[in-house]
Design a protein around this motif. Structure first.
Motif, PDB file in Angstrom:
ATOM      1  N   MET A   1     -67.613  -2.730 -31.490  1.00  0.00           N
ATOM      2  CA  MET A   1     -67.107  -3.510 -32.623  1.00  0.00           C
ATOM      3  C   MET A   1     -65.623  -3.262 -32.864  1.00  0.00           C
ATOM      4  SD  MET A   1     -70.081  -3.336 -35.445  1.00  0.00           S
ATOM      5  CE  MET A   1     -70.297  -1.578 -35.297  1.00  0.00           C
ATOM      6  N   ALA A   2     -64.992  -4.321 -33.360  1.00  0.00           N
ATOM      7  CA  ALA A   2     -63.606  -4.193 -33.777  1.00  0.00           C
ATOM      8  C   ALA A   2     -63.476  -4.967 -35.070  1.00  0.00           C
ATOM      9  CB  ALA A   2     -62.705  -4.795 -32.720  1.00  0.00           C
ATOM     10  N   ALA A   3     -62.751  -4.400 -36.033  1.00  0.00           N
ATOM     11  CA  ALA A   3     -62.488  -5.152 -37.263  1.00  0.00           C
ATOM     12  C   ALA A   3     -61.415  -6.189 -36.930  1.00  0.00           C
ATOM     13  CB  ALA A   3     -61.993  -4.194 -38.333  1.00  0.00           C
ATOM     14  N   ALA A   4     -61.395  -7.305 -37.652  1.00  0.00           N
ATOM     15  CA  ALA A   4     -60.361  -8.326 -37.415  1.00  0.00           C
ATOM     16  C   ALA A   4     -58.987  -7.676 -37.550  1.00  0.00           C
ATOM     17  CB  ALA A   4     -60.532  -9.445 -38.436  1.00  0.00           C
ATOM     18  N   SER A   5     -58.094  -8.013 -36.615  1.00  0.00           N
ATOM     19  CA  SER A   5     -56.786  -7.361 -36.600  1.00  0.00           C
ATOM     20  C   SER A   5     -55.938  -7.773 -37.808  1.00  0.00           C
ATOM     21  CB  SER A   5     -56.047  -7.726 -35.306  1.00  0.00           C
ATOM     22  OG  SER A   5     -54.730  -7.249 -35.377  1.00  0.00           O
ATOM     23  N   SER A   6     -55.275  -6.778 -38.419  1.00  0.00           N
ATOM     24  CA  SER A   6     -54.403  -7.068 -39.561  1.00  0.00           C
ATOM     25  C   SER A   6     -52.971  -7.278 -39.073  1.00  0.00           C
ATOM     26  CB  SER A   6     -54.413  -5.882 -40.528  1.00  0.00           C
ATOM     27  OG  SER A   6     -53.781  -4.765 -39.910  1.00  0.00           O
ATOM     28  N   GLY A   7     -52.738  -6.968 -37.806  1.00  0.00           N
ATOM     29  CA  GLY A   7     -51.375  -7.044 -37.268  1.00  0.00           C
ATOM     30  C   GLY A   7     -50.602  -5.760 -37.531  1.00  0.00           C
ATOM     31  N   HIS A   8     -51.191  -4.830 -38.277  1.00  0.00           N
ATOM     32  CA  HIS A   8     -50.524  -3.566 -38.584  1.00  0.00           C
ATOM     33  C   HIS A   8     -51.303  -2.458 -37.890  1.00  0.00           C
ATOM     34  CE1 HIS A   8     -49.554  -0.040 -41.205  1.00  0.00           C
ATOM     35  NE2 HIS A   8     -48.347  -0.564 -41.062  1.00  0.00           N
ATOM     36  N   LYS A   9     -50.612  -1.786 -36.947  1.00  0.00           N
ATOM     37  CA  LYS A   9     -51.295  -0.862 -36.039  1.00  0.00           C
ATOM     38  C   LYS A   9     -52.094   0.229 -36.769  1.00  0.00           C
ATOM     39  CE  LYS A   9     -50.164   1.214 -31.672  1.00  0.00           C
ATOM     40  NZ  LYS A   9     -49.180   1.855 -30.854  1.00  0.00           N
ATOM     41  N   GLN A  10     -51.426   0.873 -37.765  1.00  0.00           N
ATOM     42  CA  GLN A  10     -52.089   1.995 -38.449  1.00  0.00           C
ATOM     43  C   GLN A  10     -53.287   1.509 -39.272  1.00  0.00           C
ATOM     44  OE1 GLN A  10     -51.797   4.928 -37.675  1.00  0.00           O
ATOM     45  NE2 GLN A  10     -52.885   6.016 -39.294  1.00  0.00           N
ATOM     46  N   THR A  11     -53.128   0.333 -39.924  1.00  0.00           N
ATOM     47  CA  THR A  11     -54.240  -0.226 -40.701  1.00  0.00           C
ATOM     48  C   THR A  11     -55.412  -0.522 -39.777  1.00  0.00           C
ATOM     49  OG1 THR A  11     -52.625  -1.246 -42.145  1.00  0.00           O
ATOM     50  CG2 THR A  11     -54.868  -2.074 -42.326  1.00  0.00           C
ATOM     51  N   ASP A  12     -55.121  -1.140 -38.617  1.00  0.00           N
ATOM     52  CA  ASP A  12     -56.184  -1.459 -37.663  1.00  0.00           C
ATOM     53  C   ASP A  12     -56.882  -0.194 -37.197  1.00  0.00           C
ATOM     54  OD1 ASP A  12     -55.614  -4.078 -37.897  1.00  0.00           O
ATOM     55  OD2 ASP A  12     -54.549  -4.280 -35.992  1.00  0.00           O
ATOM     56  N   HIS A  13     -56.098   0.853 -36.962  1.00  0.00           N
ATOM     57  CA  HIS A  13     -56.672   2.116 -36.510  1.00  0.00           C
ATOM     58  C   HIS A  13     -57.644   2.667 -37.554  1.00  0.00           C
ATOM     59  CE1 HIS A  13     -57.096   6.055 -34.795  1.00  0.00           C
ATOM     60  NE2 HIS A  13     -56.653   6.601 -35.909  1.00  0.00           N
ATOM     61  N   LEU A  14     -57.200   2.677 -38.832  1.00  0.00           N
ATOM     62  CA  LEU A  14     -58.053   3.209 -39.906  1.00  0.00           C
ATOM     63  C   LEU A  14     -59.322   2.377 -40.042  1.00  0.00           C
ATOM     64  CD1 LEU A  14     -55.316   4.056 -42.545  1.00  0.00           C
ATOM     65  CD2 LEU A  14     -56.622   5.669 -41.146  1.00  0.00           C
ATOM     66  N   ARG A  15     -59.175   1.040 -39.915  1.00  0.00           N
ATOM     67  CA  ARG A  15     -60.351   0.162 -40.047  1.00  0.00           C
ATOM     68  C   ARG A  15     -61.359   0.425 -38.947  1.00  0.00           C
ATOM     69  NH1 ARG A  15     -58.020  -5.825 -41.262  1.00  0.00           N
ATOM     70  NH2 ARG A  15     -57.389  -5.480 -43.412  1.00  0.00           N
ATOM     71  N   ILE A  16     -60.878   0.586 -37.721  1.00  0.00           N
ATOM     72  CA  ILE A  16     -61.829   0.755 -36.620  1.00  0.00           C
ATOM     73  C   ILE A  16     -62.476   2.140 -36.681  1.00  0.00           C
ATOM     74  CG2 ILE A  16     -60.285   1.498 -34.737  1.00  0.00           C
ATOM     75  CD1 ILE A  16     -61.948  -0.435 -32.948  1.00  0.00           C
ATOM     76  N   VAL A  17     -61.729   3.139 -37.168  1.00  0.00           N
ATOM     77  CA  VAL A  17     -62.343   4.464 -37.327  1.00  0.00           C
ATOM     78  C   VAL A  17     -63.442   4.379 -38.390  1.00  0.00           C
ATOM     79  CG1 VAL A  17     -61.972   6.846 -38.065  1.00  0.00           C
ATOM     80  CG2 VAL A  17     -60.365   5.786 -36.506  1.00  0.00           C
ATOM     81  N   ALA A  18     -63.169   3.651 -39.488  1.00  0.00           N
ATOM     82  CA  ALA A  18     -64.181   3.504 -40.548  1.00  0.00           C
ATOM     83  C   ALA A  18     -65.414   2.789 -39.999  1.00  0.00           C
ATOM     84  CB  ALA A  18     -63.594   2.729 -41.721  1.00  0.00           C
ATOM     85  N   LEU A  19     -65.190   1.756 -39.185  1.00  0.00           N
ATOM     86  CA  LEU A  19     -66.304   1.006 -38.594  1.00  0.00           C
ATOM     87  C   LEU A  19     -67.113   1.912 -37.667  1.00  0.00           C
ATOM     88  CD1 LEU A  19     -67.042  -1.998 -38.885  1.00  0.00           C
ATOM     89  CD2 LEU A  19     -65.786  -2.462 -36.788  1.00  0.00           C
ATOM     90  N   CYS A  20     -66.383   2.724 -36.919  1.00  0.00           N
ATOM     91  CA  CYS A  20     -67.023   3.620 -35.963  1.00  0.00           C
ATOM     92  C   CYS A  20     -67.812   4.721 -36.700  1.00  0.00           C
ATOM     93  CB  CYS A  20     -65.935   4.217 -35.083  1.00  0.00           C
ATOM     94  SG  CYS A  20     -66.588   4.999 -33.648  1.00  0.00           S
ATOM     95  N   GLU A  21     -67.255   5.211 -37.809  1.00  0.00           N
ATOM     96  CA  GLU A  21     -67.985   6.215 -38.605  1.00  0.00           C
ATOM     97  C   GLU A  21     -69.279   5.620 -39.136  1.00  0.00           C
ATOM     98  OE1 GLU A  21     -64.238   9.000 -40.078  1.00  0.00           O
ATOM     99  OE2 GLU A  21     -65.153   7.611 -41.497  1.00  0.00           O
ATOM    100  N   ALA A  22     -69.205   4.362 -39.608  1.00  0.00           N
ATOM    101  CA  ALA A  22     -70.411   3.696 -40.124  1.00  0.00           C
ATOM    102  C   ALA A  22     -71.412   3.477 -38.992  1.00  0.00           C
ATOM    103  CB  ALA A  22     -70.030   2.373 -40.780  1.00  0.00           C
ATOM    104  N   ALA A  23     -70.912   3.124 -37.806  1.00  0.00           N
ATOM    105  CA  ALA A  23     -71.809   2.935 -36.647  1.00  0.00           C
ATOM    106  C   ALA A  23     -72.480   4.255 -36.283  1.00  0.00           C
ATOM    107  CB  ALA A  23     -71.028   2.382 -35.462  1.00  0.00           C
TER     108      ALA A  23
END
Ligand code: SAM
Length: 242
Positions: free
Chosen positions: A151-173
Motif C-alpha cells: 500500500m501507498a498513501a496518495a502522494s502529497s508531493g511533499h517527501k517528508q509528509t509522504d514518508h510519515l503517511r506510508i510509515v503510519a499505513l505500514c504500522e497499521a498494516a
C-alpha cells in the motif's frame, strides 16, 4: 492602457502560473511515459500477463525468502490492480491447477474494485475500518500464513509528509497482521526510507524471529521505497513475554 483580464498584473500572473503548471504536468507525464516505454519490467509484465511491474517485486522477494508455498493462505492489503494477487495465486496453488499440491487461498482487499483475479477472492474494503481484521479472517476461513502490503498513501508531493503517511499505513498494516497471522507467519510491507520507521522496526523485531529490509531489483533505483520482510511471527502471547 486599459486594464483587461489579459494584461492586468494579476491576470498576467495567473496566466503564467497556469502555463507553468501545464508545462510541469506535461513534462512529468512525458517523463512517466518514457520511463514506461524504456522499462524492461513493464514489457515483461505485458509478455507474462501480469497486471503491472509490481508483480516482479513480490516474485523477487519470494524467490529470496520463500514465504509463498503451495497451501499458503494469504491476505493482500491494497491489492489493486492485482499483480501481487496473481503471483500469490500461482505460488500458493490457489487455483489448484496441480492437484498433487496443497491448495492455497488468497484474499485481496483494496479501496477500489479490481477486475477479478482467477483463484483469488478480492473485496472492496478499507483495512483501517473497525473489524476489518475479523472480516478478512472470515473470508479466508481462518488465520493467515502471510500478510502482504504494497500500500501507498496518495502522494502529497511533499517527501517528508509522504514518508510519515506510508510509515503510519505500514504500522497499521502491521497491527492488522498481528491480529490475523498464524504463529510462524510472515509480514511483507512497503515502506519509504526516510528515518521515521524506527518504531515500526522495533515493534516488528519484538513480534517476529527475523526482520529484513530489502530493496528488490524490480524496485526503481530512484525511488526511496523498500520492503520489510518479517518472518516467524511469535504470536501475541510470546511477543509480550520478550
Ligand atoms: C501500489 S498499489 C498496489 C499494487 C499491487 N501490489 C499490485 O501488484 O497490483 C497500492 C494500493 O493500495 C491501496 N490502498 C491504500 N490505502 C488503502 C486502505 N486503507 N485500504 C485498502 N487499500 C488501500 C490503494 O487503493 C492502491 O490500489
Amino acid at each position: 492602457m486599459a486594464k483587461t483580464p489579459g494584461n492586468s498584473g494579476r491576470g498576467q500572473r495567473d496566466l503564467k502560473v497556469r502555463v507553468k503548471t501545464a508545462r510541469g504536468r506535461r513534462s512529468s507525464s512525458t517523463r512517466w511515459l518514457e520511463r514506461q516505454l524504456n522499462d524492461p519490467y513493464v514489457a515483461r509484465a505485458k509478455r507474462e500477463g501480469y497486471r503491472g511491474r509490481a508483480a516482479f517485486k513480490l516474485i523477487e522477494l519470494d524467490d529470496r525468502f520463500g514465504f509463498l508455498k503451495p497451501g499458503t493462505r494469504v491476505i493482500d492489503l491494497g491489492c489493486a490492480p492485482g499483480g501481487w494477487c496473481q503471483v500469490s495465486v500461482e505460488r500458493t496453488n490457489a487455483l489448484r491447477s496441480n492437484s498433487n499440491k496443497a491448495q492455497g487461498f488468497v484474499v485481496g482487499l483494496d479501496l477500489r474494485e479490481i477486475e477479478a483475479v482467477p483463484g483469488a477472492e478480492t473485496h472492496v474494503l478499507d483495512f483501517l475500518d473497525e473489524g476489518a481484521d475479523v472480516t478478512a479472517k472470515d473470508w479466508l476461513g481462518g488465520p493467515a500464513d502471510v500478510v502482504l502490503s504494497d500500500m501507498a498513501a496518495a502522494s502529497s508531493g511533499h517527501k517528508q509528509t509522504d514518508h510519515l503517511r506510508i510509515v503510519a499505513l505500514c504500522e497499521a498494516a502491521a497491527e492488522f497482521a498481528f491480529d490475523v497471522l498464524e504463529p510462524g507467519g510472515t509480514f511483507v510491507a512497503k515502506v519509504l526510507a526516510g528515518g521515521a520507521e524506527a518504531t515500526l522496526q522495533a515493534e516488528l523485531k519484538k513480534r517476529f524471529e527475523k526482520v529484513a529490509n530489502v530493496k528488490p531489483p524490480a524496485s526503481r533505483s530512484d525511488s526511496s521505497e523498500k520492503y520489510v520482510v518479517a518472518t516467524g511471527f511469535k504470536g501475541l502471547a510470546r511477543a509480550s513475554d520478550d
